[in-house]
Write a protein that holds these residues in place. Structure first.
Motif, PDB file in Angstrom:
ATOM      1  N   GLU A  83       0.801  -1.221   0.000  1.00  0.00           N
ATOM      2  CA  GLU A  83       0.000   0.000   0.000  1.00  0.00           C
ATOM      3  C   GLU A  83       0.833   1.271   0.000  1.00  0.00           C
ATOM      4  O   GLU A  83       0.429   2.274  -0.581  1.00  0.00           O
ATOM      5  CB  GLU A  83      -0.942   0.009   1.214  1.00  0.00           C
TER       6      GLU A  83
ATOM      7  N   ALA B 148     -12.338   9.493   2.069  1.00  0.00           N
ATOM      8  CA  ALA B 148     -11.370  10.567   2.299  1.00  0.00           C
ATOM      9  C   ALA B 148     -12.027  11.819   2.875  1.00  0.00           C
ATOM     10  O   ALA B 148     -11.467  12.501   3.741  1.00  0.00           O
ATOM     11  CB  ALA B 148     -10.640  10.893   0.996  1.00  0.00           C
TER      12      ALA B 148
ATOM     13  N   ARG C 262      -2.196   6.340   0.208  1.00  0.00           N
ATOM     14  CA  ARG C 262      -2.388   4.902  -0.043  1.00  0.00           C
ATOM     15  C   ARG C 262      -3.532   4.658  -1.025  1.00  0.00           C
ATOM     16  O   ARG C 262      -3.410   3.837  -1.930  1.00  0.00           O
ATOM     17  CB  ARG C 262      -2.649   4.174   1.275  1.00  0.00           C
ATOM     18  N   MET C 263      -4.627   5.386  -0.843  1.00  0.00           N
ATOM     19  CA  MET C 263      -5.748   5.216  -1.769  1.00  0.00           C
ATOM     20  C   MET C 263      -5.403   5.735  -3.163  1.00  0.00           C
ATOM     21  O   MET C 263      -5.821   5.157  -4.170  1.00  0.00           O
ATOM     22  CB  MET C 263      -7.008   5.894  -1.212  1.00  0.00           C
ATOM     23  N   SER C 264      -4.620   6.801  -3.226  1.00  0.00           N
ATOM     24  CA  SER C 264      -4.187   7.320  -4.529  1.00  0.00           C
ATOM     25  C   SER C 264      -3.312   6.306  -5.254  1.00  0.00           C
ATOM     26  O   SER C 264      -3.438   6.111  -6.479  1.00  0.00           O
ATOM     27  CB  SER C 264      -3.414   8.635  -4.345  1.00  0.00           C
TER      28      SER C 264
ATOM     29  N   SER D 284     -13.142   5.425  -7.459  1.00  0.00           N
ATOM     30  CA  SER D 284     -12.704   6.752  -7.021  1.00  0.00           C
ATOM     31  C   SER D 284     -13.770   7.418  -6.155  1.00  0.00           C
ATOM     32  O   SER D 284     -13.457   8.077  -5.155  1.00  0.00           O
ATOM     33  CB  SER D 284     -12.394   7.641  -8.229  1.00  0.00           C
TER      34      SER D 284
ATOM     35  N   GLU E   6      -3.507   8.011   4.463  1.00  0.00           N
ATOM     36  CA  GLU E   6      -4.582   7.242   3.832  1.00  0.00           C
ATOM     37  C   GLU E   6      -4.890   7.765   2.439  1.00  0.00           C
ATOM     38  O   GLU E   6      -5.197   6.989   1.528  1.00  0.00           O
ATOM     39  CB  GLU E   6      -5.831   7.253   4.715  1.00  0.00           C
TER      40      GLU E   6
ATOM     41  N   ARG F 207      -3.468   3.062  -4.873  1.00  0.00           N
ATOM     42  CA  ARG F 207      -4.346   1.983  -5.324  1.00  0.00           C
ATOM     43  C   ARG F 207      -5.062   2.369  -6.616  1.00  0.00           C
ATOM     44  O   ARG F 207      -5.207   1.551  -7.536  1.00  0.00           O
ATOM     45  CB  ARG F 207      -5.357   1.651  -4.229  1.00  0.00           C
TER      46      ARG F 207
ATOM     47  N   PHE G 260     -13.623   5.770  -2.704  1.00  0.00           N
ATOM     48  CA  PHE G 260     -12.450   6.230  -1.965  1.00  0.00           C
ATOM     49  C   PHE G 260     -12.603   7.683  -1.530  1.00  0.00           C
ATOM     50  O   PHE G 260     -12.207   8.066  -0.431  1.00  0.00           O
ATOM     51  CB  PHE G 260     -11.184   6.067  -2.816  1.00  0.00           C
TER      52      PHE G 260
END
Length: 266
Positions: free
Chosen positions: A103, A242, A214-216, A235, A211, A218, A238
């Motif tokens: 991640e 966010a 990490r999501m970006s 998106s 976070e 992914r 997520f």
């Protein structure tokens, strides 16, 4: 530094993983290096304070790729094609899968030659910064074999199919200038500045809400193979997460306060 993979973490949440197997010039096969990487990734994933991982090599070589002694062993009569296929799946191929799932962002600090599987390891990272002494080769065909560790998946996504085909079919090495021109590298630096510059980049990343980073990451990974509508749906999910984080709330409050201060001073 006596471990085959040295693990170092600073106060910014930046981990430096240093390959340290001088006898094989940091080869990825014929030793415990893949297992050491997997253990390090498990440690990183279990620690929410880790925000970025840097991968580099001790000595003058980033990684020589596959061990030639291991290849010699595999030529023996005890190894048929089925045994070799099993060995790849349960050996080095665990590394690209684990790297791809990690991640936190990864930076390859390429201190010297990155050859074969060693070059592919650099390509598995999100960002690449290289010493002026580095060279890069997708050299498998020189030995009559193919990229068995995922190089044919990673390399075209970084430099395009034509250039990836050129490197794969010729097996010839390119220098840092060509790698920079082809978009393989973010930066080329003097050897003595490599770790410092890589840490600067890592800390710029680590300064952002973890976070969201990490999501970006992914989303960037999913965008390599997903349809647009699928990625947009992911998106949206997520983004909903966010928007409800403390980091986002604090950032919005800080922006509003800063704007209010500017209005009162003008």
């Amino acid at each position: 530094m006596d471990r085959i993979l040295h693990f170092e973490q600073d106060e910014h949440g930046v981990v430096i993983l240093t390959m340290n197997h001088g006898d094989t010039r940091n080869a990825l096969t014929g030793n415990r290096l893949v297992d050491a990487f997997l253990a390090a990734f498990q440690r990183i994933e279990a620690d929410p304070s880790v925000r970025v991982a840097i991968i580099t090599g001790a000595g003058k070589v980033f990684s020589s790729g596959g061990s030639i002694h291991e290849m010699e062993r595999q030529l023996g009569p005890d190894y048929d094609s089925a045994a070799l296929r099993h060995e790849y799946k349960h050996g080095i191929q665990r590394l690209p899968l684990a790297m791809h799932k990690l991640e936190v962002p990864t930076i390859a600090a390429i201190n010297g030659p990155a050859i074969g599987a060693g070059f592919d390891l650099a390509c598995m990272c999100d960002i690449r910064i290289a010493s002026e002494r580095a060279i890069f080769a997708e050299s498998f065909v020189k030995l009559g074999i193919i990229p068995g560790d995922g190089g044919a998946w990673f390399l075209p996504r970084l430099i395009g199919m034509s250039r990836a085909a050129e490197m794969t079919f010729t097996g010839d090495a390119i220098d840092t200038q060509q790698a920079l021109e082809w978009g393989l590298l973010s930066k080329v630096v003097a050897p003595e500045q490599l770790i410092e510059e890589s840490c600067k980049m890592a800390r710029r990343i680590a300064a952002n809400p973890p976070e969201a980073v990490r999501m970006s990451k992914r989303l960037l990974r999913e965008g390599q193979h997903s349809r647009l509508d699928t990625l947009l749906e992911m998106s949206a999910a997520f983004q909903a997460i966010a928007h409800k984080t403390a980091d986002h709330e604090q950032a919005v409050d800080a922006f509003i306060q800063q704007r209010a201060i500017k209005k009162t001073t003008h």
